[in-house]
Design an enzyme around this catalytic site. Structure first.
Site, PDB file in Angstrom:
ATOM      1  N   ASP A 133     -11.009   3.159   4.279  1.00 28.46           N
ATOM      2  CA  ASP A 133     -11.317   1.724   4.245  1.00 28.46           C
ATOM      3  C   ASP A 133     -12.825   1.476   4.293  1.00 28.46           C
ATOM      4  OD1 ASP A 133      -9.476  -0.312   3.925  1.00 28.46           O
ATOM      5  OD2 ASP A 133      -8.671  -0.121   5.958  1.00 28.46           O
TER       6      ASP A 133
ATOM      7  N   LYS B  74       0.840  -1.203   0.000  1.00 24.21           N
ATOM      8  CA  LYS B  74       0.000   0.000   0.000  1.00 24.21           C
ATOM      9  C   LYS B  74       0.876   1.254   0.000  1.00 24.21           C
ATOM     10  CE  LYS B  74      -3.793  -2.393   2.293  1.00 24.21           C
ATOM     11  NZ  LYS B  74      -4.567  -2.685   3.511  1.00 24.21           N
TER      12      LYS B  74
ATOM     13  N   GLN C 277      -4.624  -1.267   9.676  1.00 21.10           N
ATOM     14  CA  GLN C 277      -4.518  -2.597   9.076  1.00 21.10           C
ATOM     15  C   GLN C 277      -5.112  -3.652  10.008  1.00 21.10           C
ATOM     16  OE1 GLN C 277      -3.523  -3.221   5.958  1.00 21.10           O
ATOM     17  NE2 GLN C 277      -3.867  -5.413   6.188  1.00 21.10           N
TER      18      GLN C 277
END
Ligand code: GUN
Length: 286
Positions: free
Chosen positions: A120, A53, A97
């Protein structure tokens, strides 16, 4: 006949290229999108994902910051750090994450991320927007799958879409996005009985359960579109999806490979969401 393979790597590269172009347009106005990535602990798969990422950000000119914490970090430390990022004008997107170490209160931590920076799409406000069909941030993996289906001009209205897996990250938002496109949606999970009888009805089958080669040719309707979200590490170190690619490609009409299918799209959509967050922060309609 063998299925046509959807090249997620190529499509993701074209999405990243258009993000790069749009980042340069914003740069001319003095705006640089910024993403902060938070990781706790040393889960090897998470470390690879995070590295990918950050590299993708660099390639398209998005500023990125990595905040790495030990596995025994406290909820208070992570929450304090997220609150700082919520206030930071150089940061437009915040990604925590997952999975977080079990000792942490993941729900509370995700709820701390400002919904406007929740690239997200895991904050309850964005989940609520998705459920009710309003604008919000959509989780990157299912958003990436929808881009693939759109690219293929796959008709969804009135078609039967079967989603294997009910996770908050993929299965549930995937089902909602397919429903938004007027598909008839079935969600299957580990307690579903006679899985094959259901999957054989699928015009579109999305596998997101994390079990290597679970979907075999006898479970697939001839000509169906089969999307494989699974990434499973086999004993020999190789990667396999949730779909038995070798046999299913002989039955399906369209299929995504692993690797090179959905995975690259997830990262591309993270960049899309970060760009959008930066634009919205700058007062643009995005
Ligand atoms: N872990 C597995 N997939 C994802 C994802 O899309 N986002 C985050 N934050 N963590 C993940």
């Amino acid at each position: 006949m063998s299925a046509r393979i959807i090249d997620g790597k190529a499509l993701a590269a074209s999405v990243r290229a258009s993000v790069r172009d749009e980042v340069s347009v914003l740069a001319a106005r003095g705006i640089r999108p910024g993403l902060a990535v938070i990781i706790a602990g040393k889960d090897p798969a998470s470390q690879v994902y995070v590295r990918n990422k950050l590299r993708a950000c660099e390639e398209v000119g998005v500023h990125s910051e990595l905040l790495a914490f030990p596995a025994d970090v406290s909820d208070a430390t992570l929450i304090g750090s997220i609150e700082g990022l919520n206030r930071d004008p150089a940061i437009h997107g915040i990604l925590v994450q997952l999975p977080l170490p079990k000792s942490l209160d993941a729900a509370r931590i995700l709820a701390t991320v400002s919904p406007a920076k929740d690239v997200d799409g895991f904050h309850l406000e964005n989940i609520g927007a998705l459920v009710t069909g309003q604008a919000g941030f959509v989780p990157c993996t299912p958003a990436g799958v929808m881009r693939m289906l759109a690219q293929e001009n796959l008709p969804l209205a009135g078609r039967h879409a079967v989603v294997l897996g009910r996770s908050n990250i993929v299965g549930k938002p995937m089902a909602l996005l397919l429903l938004q496109k007027d598909a008839t949606v079935t969600i299957c999970h580990s307690k579903s009985s006679d899985l094959a009888a259901i999957t054989r009805q699928a015009d579109v089958l999305v596998a997101a359960v994390g079990r290597a080669k679970l979907v075999t040719a006898d479970m697939v309707k001839p000509g169906a579109c089969v999307i494989d979200v699974g990434v499973n590490r086999l004993a020999d170190g190789s990667l396999a999806g949730d779909v038995d690619f070798a046999s299913v490609k002989e039955i399906a009409g369209l299929i995504t490979p692993v690797p090179g299918g959905v995975g690259p799209m997830t990262i591309a959509l993270l960049l899309v969401n970060t760009l959008r967050a930066a634009r919205l922060a700058a007062g643009e309609r995005a």
